[in-house]
Structure formats: structure tokens, C-alpha cells
Design a protein around this motif. Structure first.
Motif, PDB file in Angstrom:
ATOM      1  N   MET A 105       7.122   4.347 -15.869  1.00  0.00           N
ATOM      2  CA  MET A 105       6.286   4.948 -16.907  1.00  0.00           C
ATOM      3  C   MET A 105       5.652   6.023 -16.639  1.00  0.00           C
ATOM      4  N   ALA A 106       4.951   5.834 -15.180  1.00  0.00           N
ATOM      5  CA  ALA A 106       3.564   6.904 -14.739  1.00  0.00           C
ATOM      6  C   ALA A 106       4.730   7.898 -14.063  1.00  0.00           C
ATOM      7  N   GLU A 107       6.054   7.708 -14.194  1.00  0.00           N
ATOM      8  CA  GLU A 107       6.607   9.287 -14.193  1.00  0.00           C
ATOM      9  C   GLU A 107       6.612   9.834 -15.326  1.00  0.00           C
ATOM     10  N   ALA A 108       6.606   9.369 -16.494  1.00  0.00           N
ATOM     11  CA  ALA A 108       7.588   9.795 -17.738  1.00  0.00           C
ATOM     12  C   ALA A 108       6.437  10.858 -17.574  1.00  0.00           C
ATOM     13  N   ASP A 109       6.283  12.285 -18.855  1.00  0.00           N
ATOM     14  CA  ASP A 109       6.698  13.056 -18.844  1.00  0.00           C
ATOM     15  C   ASP A 109       5.083  12.668 -20.418  1.00  0.00           C
ATOM     16  N   GLY A 110       4.036  13.515 -19.605  1.00  0.00           N
ATOM     17  CA  GLY A 110       2.501  13.007 -20.459  1.00  0.00           C
ATOM     18  C   GLY A 110       2.190  12.087 -20.283  1.00  0.00           C
ATOM     19  N   LYS A 111       2.671  11.425 -19.329  1.00  0.00           N
ATOM     20  CA  LYS A 111       1.487  10.252 -18.248  1.00  0.00           C
ATOM     21  C   LYS A 111       1.535  10.425 -17.143  1.00  0.00           C
ATOM     22  N   SER A 112       0.547   9.568 -16.522  1.00  0.00           N
ATOM     23  CA  SER A 112       0.391   9.802 -15.319  1.00  0.00           C
ATOM     24  C   SER A 112       0.214   8.632 -14.384  1.00  0.00           C
ATOM     25  N   PHE A 113      -0.803   7.471 -15.304  1.00  0.00           N
ATOM     26  CA  PHE A 113      -1.248   6.752 -14.974  1.00  0.00           C
ATOM     27  C   PHE A 113      -0.664   5.240 -15.578  1.00  0.00           C
ATOM     28  N   CYS A 114      -0.376   4.234 -14.975  1.00  0.00           N
ATOM     29  CA  CYS A 114      -0.555   2.928 -15.676  1.00  0.00           C
ATOM     30  C   CYS A 114      -1.089   2.018 -14.586  1.00  0.00           C
ATOM     31  N   PHE A 115      -1.912   1.378 -15.476  1.00  0.00           N
ATOM     32  CA  PHE A 115      -3.314   0.630 -15.075  1.00  0.00           C
ATOM     33  C   PHE A 115      -2.720  -0.779 -15.116  1.00  0.00           C
ATOM     34  N   PHE A 116      -3.304  -1.746 -13.783  1.00  0.00           N
ATOM     35  CA  PHE A 116      -2.578  -3.267 -14.417  1.00  0.00           C
ATOM     36  C   PHE A 116      -3.967  -3.618 -13.505  1.00  0.00           C
ATOM     37  N   TYR A 117      -4.486  -4.841 -14.681  1.00  0.00           N
ATOM     38  CA  TYR A 117      -5.166  -5.746 -14.541  1.00  0.00           C
ATOM     39  C   TYR A 117      -5.497  -6.807 -13.658  1.00  0.00           C
ATOM     40  N   LEU A 118      -5.923  -7.414 -12.916  1.00  0.00           N
ATOM     41  CA  LEU A 118      -5.744  -8.393 -11.907  1.00  0.00           C
ATOM     42  C   LEU A 118      -6.912  -9.306 -12.173  1.00  0.00           C
ATOM     43  N   GLY A 119      -7.549 -10.299 -11.022  1.00  0.00           N
ATOM     44  CA  GLY A 119      -8.490 -11.033 -11.257  1.00  0.00           C
ATOM     45  C   GLY A 119      -8.928 -11.538 -10.042  1.00  0.00           C
ATOM     46  N   HIS A 120      -9.663 -11.752  -9.304  1.00  0.00           N
ATOM     47  CA  HIS A 120      -9.887 -12.966  -8.485  1.00  0.00           C
ATOM     48  C   HIS A 120      -9.390 -14.535  -8.187  1.00  0.00           C
ATOM     49  N   TYR A 121      -7.779 -14.064  -8.360  1.00  0.00           N
ATOM     50  CA  TYR A 121      -6.921 -15.483  -8.846  1.00  0.00           C
ATOM     51  C   TYR A 121      -5.744 -15.313  -7.700  1.00  0.00           C
ATOM     52  N   CYS A 122      -4.936 -16.519  -7.114  1.00  0.00           N
ATOM     53  CA  CYS A 122      -3.880 -16.234  -6.358  1.00  0.00           C
ATOM     54  C   CYS A 122      -4.733 -15.152  -4.991  1.00  0.00           C
ATOM     55  N   ASN A 123      -3.560 -14.977  -4.674  1.00  0.00           N
ATOM     56  CA  ASN A 123      -4.121 -14.149  -3.079  1.00  0.00           C
ATOM     57  C   ASN A 123      -4.638 -12.013  -4.015  1.00  0.00           C
ATOM     58  N   TRP A 124      -5.568 -11.870  -4.185  1.00  0.00           N
ATOM     59  CA  TRP A 124      -5.417 -10.567  -5.005  1.00  0.00           C
ATOM     60  C   TRP A 124      -5.088  -9.179  -3.736  1.00  0.00           C
ATOM     61  N   GLU A 125      -5.703  -9.605  -2.962  1.00  0.00           N
ATOM     62  CA  GLU A 125      -4.676  -8.242  -1.367  1.00  0.00           C
ATOM     63  C   GLU A 125      -3.818  -8.334  -1.442  1.00  0.00           C
ATOM     64  N   TRP A 126      -2.826  -9.082  -1.189  1.00  0.00           N
ATOM     65  CA  TRP A 126      -1.519  -8.694  -0.929  1.00  0.00           C
ATOM     66  C   TRP A 126      -0.447  -8.001  -1.963  1.00  0.00           C
ATOM     67  N   VAL A 127      -1.681  -7.512  -3.254  1.00  0.00           N
ATOM     68  CA  VAL A 127      -1.149  -6.605  -4.203  1.00  0.00           C
ATOM     69  C   VAL A 127      -1.421  -5.465  -3.628  1.00  0.00           C
ATOM     70  N   SER A 128      -1.631  -4.767  -2.461  1.00  0.00           N
ATOM     71  CA  SER A 128      -1.774  -3.710  -1.639  1.00  0.00           C
ATOM     72  C   SER A 128      -0.433  -3.423  -1.172  1.00  0.00           C
ATOM     73  N   SER A 129       0.662  -4.098  -1.483  1.00  0.00           N
ATOM     74  CA  SER A 129       2.048  -3.978  -0.762  1.00  0.00           C
ATOM     75  C   SER A 129       2.993  -3.609  -1.788  1.00  0.00           C
ATOM     76  N   ILE A 130       1.841  -3.183  -3.364  1.00  0.00           N
ATOM     77  CA  ILE A 130       2.979  -2.169  -3.810  1.00  0.00           C
ATOM     78  C   ILE A 130       3.273  -1.091  -3.376  1.00  0.00           C
ATOM     79  N   PRO A 131       3.224  -0.347  -2.487  1.00  0.00           N
ATOM     80  CA  PRO A 131       3.939   0.583  -2.183  1.00  0.00           C
ATOM     81  C   PRO A 131       5.752   0.616  -1.669  1.00  0.00           C
ATOM     82  N   LEU A 132       5.178  -1.066  -0.999  1.00  0.00           N
ATOM     83  CA  LEU A 132       6.824  -1.207  -0.121  1.00  0.00           C
ATOM     84  C   LEU A 132       8.263  -1.572  -1.132  1.00  0.00           C
ATOM     85  N   TRP A 133       7.723  -1.560  -2.855  1.00  0.00           N
ATOM     86  CA  TRP A 133       8.509  -2.510  -3.299  1.00  0.00           C
ATOM     87  C   TRP A 133       9.240  -0.614  -4.642  1.00  0.00           C
ATOM     88  N   GLY A 134      10.224  -0.942  -4.924  1.00  0.00           N
ATOM     89  CA  GLY A 134      10.898   0.028  -6.220  1.00  0.00           C
ATOM     90  C   GLY A 134      12.162   0.265  -5.874  1.00  0.00           C
TER      91      GLY A 134
END
Length: 284
Positions: A105-134
Motif C-alpha cells: 500500500m505504501a508503494e501504491a500510486d498516490g500513497k507514500s506512507f502507512c502509519f501504524f499505532y503501537l503502545g509501550h506494550y510487549c517489546n516495542w523496540e524489536w519493531v524496528s526490525s521491520i526492514p528485514l521483512w517483505g
């Protein structure tokens, strides 16, 4: 700052080389003095649990309290492991169902970003590993952060959050940086840890949250409306010790169609549901 940073990093790096099982054994040992002797923030945590769960018995709240402090010790050793954990091990420990759809969706025409809500819940720091995926390569991602006053720890956490290629954006420069990214044609998935209390002069909305009137951070939806970002909410679960499921649920592709602060209210409702499911995993 440099004098303190390198010895600190070297010590933590050596600790991070220990197997996860050994680090959890250290966590178990530290739990006892942290809970019974140091009593870090115990009275505050007890008061917050009493206010948030008046329907529970004292014994039930005591059990949540003990499990929270045990998880807090686990969180510390998981942060330490983050210093040297391999991409392969990280991908075994964190799953992101729904991430590919968000990346497309972030790559779709007319769309630059996808925002997602997180909280200080579970291990929120490991979320920064997202670039490994796809499925089609690395997923471009960024996350907002609050700079720490201690410069050595601030640099350490920045290094950790950017280890796998994720960009860190100061919450104080979020709008300017995201508008700049949009102008430059940068497409990204951006995580917002949105359960922090806003400054008194920045309160725009309140929510009924865990039986309490709570001022809420509304920047996520306000920025999303300015740049036309799709909005997701991350439903996070700790499957077992050291393993997390972070499922991204699409809320809307057109945030501007929502009345002001309705998206924030939806997020707070979802966060409360997660906390009630496993209350010891929130940062009380």
C-alpha cells in the motif's frame, strides 16, 4: 559522552553474546532484588493497577504486579540481546502478519506512507526490525522516538533502533521530517508509539481509558491526514518468552474522512483490549 558510550557499549555487547536462555536466567535472578529490595516504582504501579482494575481482587492485582516486574527484567535482557542478535534469529522471534499488504500500500500510486499505532506494550523496540521483512526485499520503515536526556543511552538506543535499516525520527521533528520525506518521494511504513501523555499545552483530546479520563496523543492521526497515510493498528502478543506476534490491521486508507480524533479513540480502545488480555505486558 563518547568516553562513557564506548565502555558501556562494549560491556553490553559482551552480555548480548550470551544465549537467550542464559540472559533469561539472569533476568530471573534480577527479578527478586528488583521486586523485593529495590522496589522500583512499586507504589506508583500499585496505584495504577488499582485505578485500572477496580473489579479485580487484591490478590489478582498483586499477581499482575509480580508478572509485570518479571517481564520488565525480561525486557531489559531482550534489549541487551538486540545489540548483537542476528537477522535470522530476529526473524524467528518476531512475526509481522499483514506487513506485506502495508508495504504494498505504501508503494501504491498516490500513497507514500502507512502509519501504524503501537503502545509501550510487549517489546516495542524489536519493531524496528521491520526492514528485514517483505516478500520483495527490504521494507522501508521508520519510527518516532523521544530523545533521552542521557546522551550515551540516547545514542545507544538510536544505534539499536537503526541496526536493521529503520529510520528514527524525533517526535519533536515528526511533522517536518515526514513532510520532507513526502516531498522527496520517500515511501515508508512509520510506527508511532502513541500511548504517551502529551504536554499540558498540547492536549487536544481525552479518552476513557482503563476507567480513567486520560489525555491522549493525537499527532499520529493529525500527521496522517496531512500526508494521506493509511492507518493501521498493531495487535501485539507475546506468544512465549522472547517471541512476539505483531499483526497489522488496516483501519483506513483515507484518514481525512474520519472526524477529528476518532482514529485516536479507536486506537485507545484497541490498546485497552490488548492490555486487558495480558495486563502485565504494558509499561505501568
Amino acid at each position: 559522552m563518547t568516553i562513557l558510550y564506548f565502555p558501556l557499549y562494549a560491556l553490553l555487547w559482551l552480555l548480548s553474546r550470551l544465549p537467550m536462555g542464559v540472559l533469561y536466567a539472569i533476568s530471573d535472578l534480577f527479578f527478586l532484588p528488583v521486586f523485593y529490595l529495590i522496589r522500583y516504582r512499586r507504589k506508583l504501579v500499585q496505584r495504577q493497577l488499582a485505578d485500572s482494575f477496580p473489579e479485580k481482587t487484591d490478590a489478582e492485582r498483586r499477581q499482575i504486579e509480580k508478572r509485570f516486574y518479571h517481564f520488565l527484567c525480561d525486557l531489559v535482557v531482550e534489549y541487551i540481546k538486540f545489540i548483537s542478535i542476528t537477522p535470522e534469529e530476529m526473524k524467528r522471534r518476531v512475526q509481522f502478519p499483514g506487513l506485506d499488504k502495508a508495504a504494498q500500500m505504501a508503494e501504491a500510486d498516490g500513497k507514500s506512507f502507512c502509519f501504524f499505532y503501537l503502545g509501550h506494550y510487549c517489546n516495542w523496540e524489536w519493531v524496528s526490525s521491520i526492514p528485514l521483512w517483505g516478500e520483495h526485499g527490504r521494507v522501508p520503515s521508520a519510527q518516532l522516538y523521544r530523545p533521552l536526556k542521557n546522551k550515551a543511552f540516547d545514542r545507544l538506543f538510536l544505534d539499536l533502533r537503526q541496526r536493521f535499516g529503520s529510520k528514527s525520527i524525533s517526535k519533536y521533528e515528526a511533522l517536518r521530517q515526514i513532510l520532507k520525506m513526502k516531498a522527496e518521494g520517500v515511501r515508508s511504513i512509520v510506527g508511532f508509539v502513541s500511548d504517551q501523555s502529551p504536554l499540558p499545552n498540547s492536549i487536544h483530546e481525552w479518552a476513557e481509558f482503563l476507567h480513567q479520563d486520560t489525555p491522549v496523543f493525537t499527532g499520529t492521526e493529525r500527521i496522517a491526514k496531512k500526508v494521506g497515510a493509511a492507518i493501521y493498528i498493531a495487535d501485539v502478543q507475546r506468544v512465549r518468552r522472547g517471541y512476539y506476534h505483531m499483526r497489522l490491521h488496516l483501519v483506513t486508507e483515507e484518514p481525512a474522512k474520519y472526524p477529528d480524533y476518532e482514529l485516536t479513540q479507536l486506537y485507545m480502545t484497541k490498546l485497552e483490549q490488548m492490555i486487558r488480555r495480558q495486563p502485565h505486558l504494558w509499561l505501568w
